[in-house]
Design an enzyme around this catalytic site. Structure first.
Site, PDB file in Angstrom:
ATOM      1  CG  LEU A 139      43.868  48.411  50.626  1.00  0.00           C
ATOM      2  CD1 LEU A 139      42.695  49.341  50.918  1.00  0.00           C
ATOM      3  CD2 LEU A 139      45.166  49.055  51.081  1.00  0.00           C
ATOM      4  CE1 TYR A 140      45.531  43.196  43.512  1.00  0.00           C
ATOM      5  CE2 TYR A 140      44.142  41.330  44.116  1.00  0.00           C
ATOM      6  CZ  TYR A 140      44.869  42.030  43.168  1.00  0.00           C
ATOM      7  OH  TYR A 140      44.909  41.585  41.872  1.00  0.00           O
ATOM      8  CB  ALA A 141      39.540  42.502  47.368  1.00  0.00           C
ATOM      9  CB  THR A 168      42.780  48.866  45.178  1.00  0.00           C
ATOM     10  OG1 THR A 168      43.396  47.583  44.964  1.00  0.00           O
ATOM     11  CG2 THR A 168      43.262  49.457  46.481  1.00  0.00           C
ATOM     12  CE  LYS A 169      43.938  44.697  40.378  1.00  0.00           C
ATOM     13  NZ  LYS A 169      44.424  45.255  39.097  1.00  0.00           N
TER      14      LYS A 169
END
Length: 340
Positions: A151-153, A155-156
């Site tokens: 999810l981090y990726a 959002t980026k």
């Protein structure tokens, strides 16, 4: 140059703010000092910056009223937007914090920037994690980035698309930087090199992941000073935004760069270097790479940043870790001071 640095008490934010100040630029920091990792480390970085004359406003990036106020008081020429919820694994525990910081926070910042007059140029932190499950290496800015592994990726990646929109509609000059595994003094305690150091000193076993069929897990570790050079290079070559009062006057610059070290190192080797530097044998616990967003390897192609602003990393992992360990031992003592 007058720069608003968001996430200024963060690892990269502190080093970039200090470097800007050293070369005579105007710098104001912004940070919310959240407790994703030990806030006392962020406070110590804040003290470090305040001693060199950099002040940090304590506020949330989503506070549009406060951001507008800052722009009324200071005519920022540039924004270095580093505020973000970091970390790949934590996204499985607290997904909304990533949406709040990395998507909503970015939109709030861009909304304020598009409306002020003159509009600042923006440089912001994307991430090498946007390359996700890609297998072609080294990763190039021209590669597809539509297979995020966390999810981090995601959002980026969303941030990069949002940046494109604001550039297209409002004429904001925007540069995204895809950082590759940044490490060094004053680093983040949630990063492997940092907690490996802590746990080796405490005699705890450290988890070392391997991919399927005993495949090597490797990272393109990039020393903080090299990343800072890239950040300043991006700021120095950022063209002016072309809009005013929220209206676009003409096409504006839109760029994205890899900032890596171009030489991936297996995590096994990272541990061996730390053992030598700490003079302690690590208790290695070999584990399968979990499906929690971690990818098997990262490897940056940096020719674009090299061409555009002469980006050239000069610190190898051995040298960089030596500097980190020296800082770690002076900050925490030999594991005596608690580190969360």
């Amino acid at each position: 140059m007058c720069v608003l640095v968001t996430g200024a008490a963060g690892f990269v934010g502190t080093h970039v703010s200090a470097a800007l100040k050293r070369r005579g630029n105007g710098v104001l920091g912004l940070d919310n000092f959240n407790d994703y990792y030990d806030p006392s480390l962020k406070r110590a970085r804040q003290e470090l910056l305040e001693r060199s004359g950099v002040y940090i406003v304590e506020a949330d990036i989503n506070d549009a009223t406060l951001l507008k106020k800052l722009f009324e008081i200071v005519a920022f020429t540039h924004v270095m937007h580093l505020a973000a919820q970091a970390g790949v694994r934590y996204a499985m525990e607290n997904p909304s914090s990533y949406v709040h910081s990395n998507i909503a926070g970015l939109v709030t910042m861009l909304e304020v920037c598009k409306s002020v007059n003159p509009q600042p140029s923006i440089v912001w932190a994307s991430s090498s994690s946007v390359y996700g499950l890609n297998t072609k290496v080294p990763f190039s800015e021209r590669d597809r980035t539509d297979q995020p592994a966390s999810l981090y990726a995601a959002t980026k990646k969303a941030g990069e698309e949002i940046a494109h929109t604001y550039n297209h509609i409002y004429g904001l000059s925007i540069t995204g930087l895809r950082f590759f595994t940044v490490y060094g003094p004053w680093g983040r305690p949630d990063m492997a090199y940092f907690f490996f150091t802590r746990d080796i000193l405490k005699g705890k076993s450290i988890p070392i992941f391997e991919a399927a069929n005993h495949g090597t897990v490797a990272r393109d570790f990039t020393y903080i000073d090299d990343i800072v050079k890239g950040c300043l290079g991006a700021l120095d070559t950022a063209k002016k935004s072309t809009g005013s009062g929220g209206k676009k006057k003409g096409p504006a610059q839109l760029r994205v760069f890899n900032l890596g070290n171009t030489s991936p190192v297996p995590v096994f080797d990272l541990v061996s270097i730390l053992e030598k530097l700490l003079k302690v044998k690590a208790k290695r616990l070999i584990m399968k790479l979990p499906r929690n967003g971690d990818v098997q390897f990262t490897h940056a192609n940096i020719s674009l940043a090299q061409k555009e602003f002469g980006y050239k990393p000069t610190t190898d992992l051995q040298t960089g870790l030596k500097k980190f360990v020296r800082w770690y031992l002076s900050y925490y003592g030999n594991g005596k001071k608690s580190v969360q």
